[in-house]
Design a protein around this motif. Structure first.
Motif, short mmCIF file in Angstrom:
data_model
loop_
_atom_site.label_atom_id
_atom_site.label_comp_id
_atom_site.label_asym_id
_atom_site.label_seq_id
_atom_site.Cartn_x
_atom_site.Cartn_y
_atom_site.Cartn_z
N LEU A 61 27.29 50.32 26.87
CA LEU A 61 26.86 51.35 25.79
C LEU A 61 28.17 51.42 25.00
O LEU A 61 28.13 51.55 23.94
CB LEU A 61 26.83 52.57 26.57
CG LEU A 61 25.66 52.93 27.41
CD1 LEU A 61 25.72 54.10 28.24
CD2 LEU A 61 24.25 53.04 26.45
N THR A 64 27.44 57.33 23.33
CA THR A 64 26.73 56.57 24.29
C THR A 64 25.48 57.10 25.06
O THR A 64 24.55 56.45 25.23
CB THR A 64 27.87 56.27 25.49
OG1 THR A 64 28.41 57.47 25.74
CG2 THR A 64 28.79 55.10 25.26
N TYR A 95 21.96 55.54 25.22
CA TYR A 95 21.17 55.34 26.54
C TYR A 95 20.00 55.84 26.47
O TYR A 95 19.06 55.33 27.40
CB TYR A 95 22.13 56.26 27.71
CG TYR A 95 21.99 55.72 29.09
CD1 TYR A 95 21.59 54.31 29.38
CD2 TYR A 95 22.23 56.65 30.40
CE1 TYR A 95 21.42 53.85 30.61
CE2 TYR A 95 22.06 56.12 31.34
CZ TYR A 95 21.47 54.63 31.68
OH TYR A 95 21.51 54.35 32.86
#
Lengths: 181, 315
Positions: B238, B271, B275
């Protein structure tokens, strides 16, 4: 200080808390009880909120769930699975058949009492037990773990002779290593 | 910045950060998945409890040398790669070795953990493990092609292989690579679907089909260590994506405490959003078979990657 009795208590408490909150279940789906497991795990009853989740292999599992009658043929596999599991390990007998044979009490090819062959921590009564009672059985097991009373892997190791004698009475063609975990 | 003590402190800080964030993201995903399935779900810290339980479980089995080494390899690979990617752009607290590692090195190192897993699973002798490993390597052949193509596009576009420089360029121009080369970003995004192994690409673990695949003979501390390595790897991928395509996080001109915390907040937001892409995709898809997964990656994502390379050459 490390070997102090009180500090050991704290360590035990933390260990038991983690063990109780994270139970990986190996559901050995014998008999009719396996149909209650999806209902327990899915959205209506959701056992995952107690930290209960399925494990695919005995190496990863903490709890062996025997769901119903055990034929003499499957007993051998159950013993194999139980001995492959790593300590601490717990067994839940699920349904009347594991307690006293249930409706198969006089059958020629099922065993009557599960605890003659492997040590059982918690029995869940019923034919079949509903998901509520399954979850209540798991909560009972969690209480036992927190109190440190669920130590049946040790019991099995210490009384191996007795369990082996009982197992060999049922399994005539015993072709397993005598100590395989 | 040349101070060795500060570097060691930064490395420990980075490892703790990557581990905590990776594990927490996993827990949040479990909770969100439960909510989507109309369940209450486990608490978000369930993964930490699982890990603690696995670490205090006894292990009485041995599967040979590689069986013992596999989790160690995975955690070594995870921490090494983590130290080679920039956490915050030019920050004093996370300097690590991000200036020395480049993208080609990272590409090699990221496979190291999977290699350890493959060798360890191979030595355990379980047929499920062998099938899982072969599936995992096939899938890797699938998603690595669009991933590498998108990275090559970036390298051609800016004529550098350093992650640090790519982030710095985005910081200076103010234009994210996701905008300046959208095709490369899309190809990398498709590759990330396979990288995170959520469904429909969970063919490696394949619950209820392969008995958890490569890890089927590992329990207790072994599984716990693999879990931590996997969590760190999720954070690595990420962060790498954020720094390559989404403008990175952190301000190299200002490395005060507040600016650092602000940068970390930006990093976490970016991130987490990234995700959610494979997770959302996974919620609405069943599992592919191996050849379907490879075909998936070799069609549109690869085409997008090639377009991205052409775009980079002629832009």
């Amino acid at each position: 200080m490390i070997n102090d009795k009180d500090s050991q208590k704290i360590v035990d408490y933390i260990q038991n808390f983690a063990r109780k909150q994270s139970l990986f279940v190996m559901a050995y789906g014998t008999g009719c009880g396996a149909i209650e497991i999806p209902a327990t795990m899915t959205s209506r009853y959701d056992a995952e909120r107690f930290g209960i989740r399925g494990a695919a292999t005995p190496r990863q599992a903490d709890v062996l769930l025997i769901t119903g009658y055990l034929a003499t043929k499957t007993l051998k596999r159950v013993i194999r699975v139980y001995e492959q599991m790593q300590e601490p390990k717990y067994v839940i007998g699920f349904g009347s058949c594991t307690i006293n044979g249930g409706m198969y009490f006089d059958s020629y090819n099922t065993i009557n009492a599960l605890e003659q062959y492997i040590p059982v921590d918690v029995y869940i009564n019923g034919c079949m037990p509903r998901p509520e009672s399954v979850i209540s059985g798991f909560v009972k097991l969690q209480e036992l773990i927190q109190q440190g009373k669920a130590d049946n892997g040790k019991k099995y190791r210490e009384n191996l002779e007795w369990y082996r004698t009982n197992q060999k009475k049922i399994i005539k063609n015993w072709k397993m290593p005598d100590y395989n975990w | 910045m040349e101070d060795l003590g500060l570097k060691i402190f930064g490395a420990i800080l980075t490892t703790i950060l990557g581990f905590t964030v990776g594990m927490t993201y996993g827990g949040i995903v479990r909770k969100l998945t439960a909510r989507v399935q109309n369940r209450y779900g486990p608490p978000f810290y369930q993964n930490f409890l699982d890990l603690l339980k696995l670490q205090v479980k006894k292990t009485n089995i041995a599967h040979g040398f590689m069986g013992h080494m596999a989790p160690v390899w995975i955690i070594i690979a995870a921490v090494t790669v983590l130290l080679f990617i920039p956490i915050l752009n030019g920050n004093l607290w996370f300097p690590n070795m991000s200036f020395h590692g480049d993208l080609i090195f990272l590409l090699y190192m990221m496979v190291f953990g999977s290699l350890g897993m493959a060798l360890g699973a191979g030595q355990s002798g379980n047929p499920n493990s062998a099938i899982g490993v072969s599936r995992g390597l096939s899938q890797m052949v699938g998603f690595e092609i669009p991933f590498v193509l998108s990275l090559v596009a970036l390298m051609i576009q800016y004529e550098t292989t350093s992650v640090q420089e790519l982030t710095q360029i985005q910081h200076e121009t103010g234009v994210w690579n996701a905008i300046s080369n959208p095709f490369a970003f899309l190809a990398a995004l498709f590759a990330s679907l396979g990288m995170f192994r959520y469904s429909p690409f969970d063919i490696v673990g394949a619950p209820a089909e392969l008995a958890s695949g490569p890890v089927s003979e590992f329990g207790g501390k072994y599984l716990g260590t693999m879990m931590s390595g996997g969590a760190i790897f999720a954070f690595i991928k990420l962060t790498l994506y954020v720094h390559l395509f989404l403008g990175g996080a952190g301000n190299p001109d200002n490395t005060g405490i507040i600016a650092t915390l602000l940068g970390l907040g930006v990093l976490l937001i970016k991130t987490f959003t990234l995700y959610m892409v494979p997770v959302f995709y996974g919620w609405i898809n069943p599992r592919y078979r191996t050849e379907q997964a490879i075909q998936y990656f070799w069609r549109w994502p690869t085409a997008l990657g090639i377009i991205g390379v052409i775009w980079a050459v002629y832009s």
